[in-house]
Design an enzyme around this catalytic site. Structure first.
Site, short mmCIF file in Angstrom:
data_model
loop_
_atom_site.label_atom_id
_atom_site.label_comp_id
_atom_site.label_asym_id
_atom_site.label_seq_id
_atom_site.Cartn_x
_atom_site.Cartn_y
_atom_site.Cartn_z
N ALA A 84 -3.12 -4.39 12.51
CA ALA A 84 -2.69 -3.01 12.75
C ALA A 84 -1.90 -2.46 11.57
CB ALA A 84 -1.85 -2.93 14.02
N ASP A 85 -1.14 -3.31 10.90
CA ASP A 85 -0.34 -2.86 9.76
C ASP A 85 -1.19 -2.28 8.64
OD1 ASP A 85 2.46 -4.59 10.32
OD2 ASP A 85 0.62 -5.52 11.05
N ILE A 110 -4.02 -0.46 9.08
CA ILE A 110 -4.87 0.64 9.52
C ILE A 110 -4.58 1.92 8.73
CG2 ILE A 110 -3.37 1.58 11.33
CD1 ILE A 110 -5.88 1.92 13.07
N PRO A 125 -4.52 2.92 5.54
CA PRO A 125 -5.51 3.46 4.59
C PRO A 125 -6.72 4.08 5.28
CG PRO A 125 -4.77 1.29 3.88
CD PRO A 125 -4.24 1.49 5.27
N HIS A 164 2.20 -8.15 9.39
CA HIS A 164 1.18 -8.68 10.29
C HIS A 164 1.65 -8.61 11.74
CE1 HIS A 164 0.18 -10.49 6.39
NE2 HIS A 164 -1.07 -10.53 6.82
#
Length: 728
Positions: free
Chosen positions: A473-474, A476, A478, A518
């Site tokens: 998820a970290d 996403i 870009p 993460h």
């Protein structure tokens, strides 16, 4: 060796094996096109009829620009025109076939005229009229999208420069996939053309698209129109190279230069380029040098930032007078004939404009139409708990759901980072899929979150159903540009013509010292995006049913999958394992679940509360509730959007006391927004203020497991809040 005509002289020329050709003053085809290809076309080789058609439409475009400028109070919405770009655009439009796709950019009105669109249709969008065939009055001039018999396809186009390059490359990717999987037999091999200005090539996402196009050798033409200006920024202050030079850095990208103000050169070059891509199915960049004769937009006037010398220099390359000069050398073509054509087009354009002005405005009653396409999944179906089966972990239920979809639907495919054969996903969430379905259907992607997300738009346009993954998820963020700018708006701004049916799988959440990059939660960020749906399942049965529902939904879905629940490795999460539902099980979005009930006696005595939560919060709440038997009712939302507000409000009104629980940092979160809505809708039924629990408001989740625990909620923290609320 072939013969090449340059300025009337014949020269012997041996082309290189790849294309690196300069075509400013001559037209050239490619030696690889066929052994018998003809090179050395001159102006006379284009038919008089074709050149007259081009001249007529140049005069149409000129008249349209003059009408718009003369009627600025009426043409009040910001718009650009194609003045100076007409030759390359008309040549391209003339050559496209109905099986092709094209993405025009906002200056490409002549491209639209060349494909056969009436000025009236374009003007309806200019004036944001209800009859606008592209967006129904919702978007700017020359932001087309269309599915029309006999015309090339055009997906939703946005104003964000360069952002169309990834979705359009996705179309070429989809065409190649259909060809390889033998899902389509095209009478003529289709090509995809992506049109863009040279200034937009500096966007990073353009580089992502170029990289993928050359990696997979996709059948796409990048038509770059270079007029030396990006609003008020000149080319020499914005970039060290033009698009042709930039493309040299992408191994396998063929490239060609063309004088985009010369119709003969433009037509010959585009004809050869298109034919070459039809046959050889490889990417090429066409760098067309053109003048900018009009304003950047109606709101940014050319005289504000351009010198008289610059304007005079550009005027020398006006495509209209250039083509007029060529035509006057043709038999039976006179000044009077060309003057008559110009007058006819002026009258015609004025009549089209008057008709567009008189057409009705959009009906405000329909302003909210087409945010989503109607979903066929409206109720729970299939066997959720088949008898005689062992429980499975969430990651396996998700894997089996995707596998069954790939088995049942040849148009489905799955791609993302590390999901291919060697690893099958960093959480083994794609294990064995590439072995079973092949590298064309399940494959690894480069570290290109924007391309992974945005390419699904083009895949949809050719009837494919992509399932894609961002690794954490970290990472996403870009991809948010494509998710927000393109995907979320496509259905609405195309009036339902181009909904995006896709699943974006996103492993999410913190546990076990995953660290600051993460462990993040992103549901609040995603919840602000209108036009997408968001699921956050907490157990194996739900994740399988929701993945199936997402696939058939017809709209873009982000599937948030908590890493700590994948394998039930976090203490207290064993109940995330469930019996795996049958393959026909479908769980609709917007249907929450009561996972723990309070006793009626406690409800009647005012000794109960409810907790509204999702994901890992379900297990914190369930473990905390064990300290208060019969006093806590827990709602698992299962989907963030659509949200089961009816269940939430009904439950809160029943108990009068409520906690909203999230793993996210609390301030300005989805959790706080939901608490506010509960307070608004249930105010008269509340016996205490709505409480919220979430992570500490820190910029990131620290890696040290003790610090991680200090930041996050847990069962003990929830139990403390329950006790305090029950004592209210």
């Amino acid at each position: 060796m072939v013969k090449l005509a340059i300025l009337g002289q014949t020269t012997i020329f041996t082309p290189p094996p790849l294309l690196c050709l300069n075509l400013y003053t001559f037209s050239l085809t490619f030696a690889t096109l066929s052994e018998n290809v003809k090179i050395g076309q001159t102006e006379s080789m284009l038919s008089k009829e074709l050149m007259l058609r081009a001249y007529r439409l140049m005069m149409t475009a000129k008249a349209m620009a003059e009408i718009y400028d003369a009627n600025r109070p009426i043409c009040k919405y910001v718009h650009s025109t194609s003045r100076g770009h007409e030759a390359i655009q008309l040549a391209t439009g003339f050559l496209l076939k109905p099986c092709d796709f094209v993405s025009p950019y906002y200056r490409d009105e002549s491209l639209m005229l060349g494909m056969g669109y009436r000025p009236y249709e374009l003007m309806l969008q200019l004036l944001a009229k209800g009859g606008d065939p592209f967006t129904g009055g919702r978007a700017y001039y020359n932001h087309p999208n269309i599915r029309r018999e006999g015309f090339p396809g055009i997906i939703h186009q946005s104003s964000a420069t360069g952002m169309q390059v990834i979705p359009t490359t996705g179309i070429a990717q989809g065409i190649q996939y259909r060809e390889k999987q033998k899902l389509s037999e095209y009478p003529v091999a289709p090509v995809t053309i992506c049109s863009l200005g040279d200034g937009s090539v500096t966007e990073g996402e353009v580089g992502e698209a170029f990289q993928f196009a050359v990696l997979k050798q996709l059948p796409i033409i990048y038509l770059v129109q270079d007029n030396d200006w990006g609003i008020s920024v000149s080319s020499d202050e914005a970039r060290t190279m033009d698009a042709y030079e930039f493309a040299a850095g992408f191994k396998g990208m063929e490239r060609v230069r063309v004088n985009g103000s010369d119709f003969t050169d433009s037509y010959n070059t585009m004809q050869y380029t298109i034919d070459w891509v039809r046959e050889y199915r490889r990417p090429i960049l066409v760098h067309a040098k053109v003048p900018l004769l009009g304003h950047h937009t109606s709101g940014v006037r050319k005289e504000w930032y351009r010198t008289p010398e610059d304007l005079a220099k550009h005027a020398l390359d006006d495509p209209g007078p250039k083509l007029r000069k060529v035509l006057l050398n043709q038999k039976d073509i006179t000044e009077a004939i060309l003057d008559q054509i110009e007058e006819e087009e002026r009258i015609y354009a004025q009549a089209e404009f008057d008709a567009a002005v008189a057409s009705p405005e959009p009906d405000p009653a329909h302003v909210a139409d087409h945010v989503y396409v109607p979903t066929p999944v409206t109720e729970e179906k299939g066997n959720r708990s088949p008898a005689g089966r062992d429980k499975v972990v969430m990651v396996d239920a998700a894997l089996h759901a995707v596998e069954e979809l790939l088995q049942d639907h040849p148009e489905a495919l799955f791609y993302g980072q590390d999901v291919g054969k060697r690893l099958g996903g960093v959480f083994r969430e794609a294990a064995t899929l590439a072995d079973k379905f092949g590298d064309n259907r399940v494959f690894n992607m480069a570290i290109q979150e924007a391309y992974i997300v945005g390419s699904t738009i083009g895949m949809n346009a050719v009837g494919l159903k992509p399932i894609v993954e961002v690794q954490f998820a970290d990472y996403i963020y870009p991809g948010l540009n494509q998710l927000v700018t393109e995907i979320s708006k496509s259905c609405y701004l195309s009036c339902g013509k181009f909904p995006i049916s896709m699943i974006l799988r996103v492993p999410i959440g913190a546990y076990g010292g995953g660290g600051p990059y993460h462990s993040g939660s992103v549901e609040s960020t995603l919840a602000t995006i209108k036009g997408i749906k968001i699921a956050y399942p907490s157990n194996a049965a739900d994740i399988k049913g929701l993945i199936k529902a997402a696939f058939y939904d017809g709209n873009p879905v982000v599937m948030l999958e908590h890493k700590g629940l994948y394998w039930s490795k976090v203490p207290g999460t064993d109940e995330a394992k469930t019996v795996e539902p049958d393959r026909d099980y479908i769980l609709p979005f917007g249907k929450g679940a009561v996972v723990t009930e309070a006793s009626q006696d406690n409800i009647d005595n005012g000794a109960s509360i409810c907790i509204i939560t999702y994901g890992m919060g379900v297990y914190w709440a369930k473990n905390a509730a064990k300290q208060y038997p019969g006093q806590v009712e827990i709602i698992d939302l299962r989907t963030i959007y659509p949200l089961d507000e009816e269940l939430v409000y009904r439950t809160v009104k029943k108990h009068g006391k409520c906690i909203v629980l999230t793993e996210e940092q609390l301030r300005n979160s989805f959790c706080e927004a939901l608490a506010g809505r509960i307070a608004q809708h249930c105010f008269t039924h509340l016996d205490a203020p709505v409480q919220t629990i979430g992570a500490l408001d820190l910029p990131a989740v620290p890696m040290n497991m003790g610090l991680e625990a200090a930041m996050l909620p847990n069962a003990d923290k929830v139990a403390e809040k329950i006790g305090a609320l029950l004592r209210w």
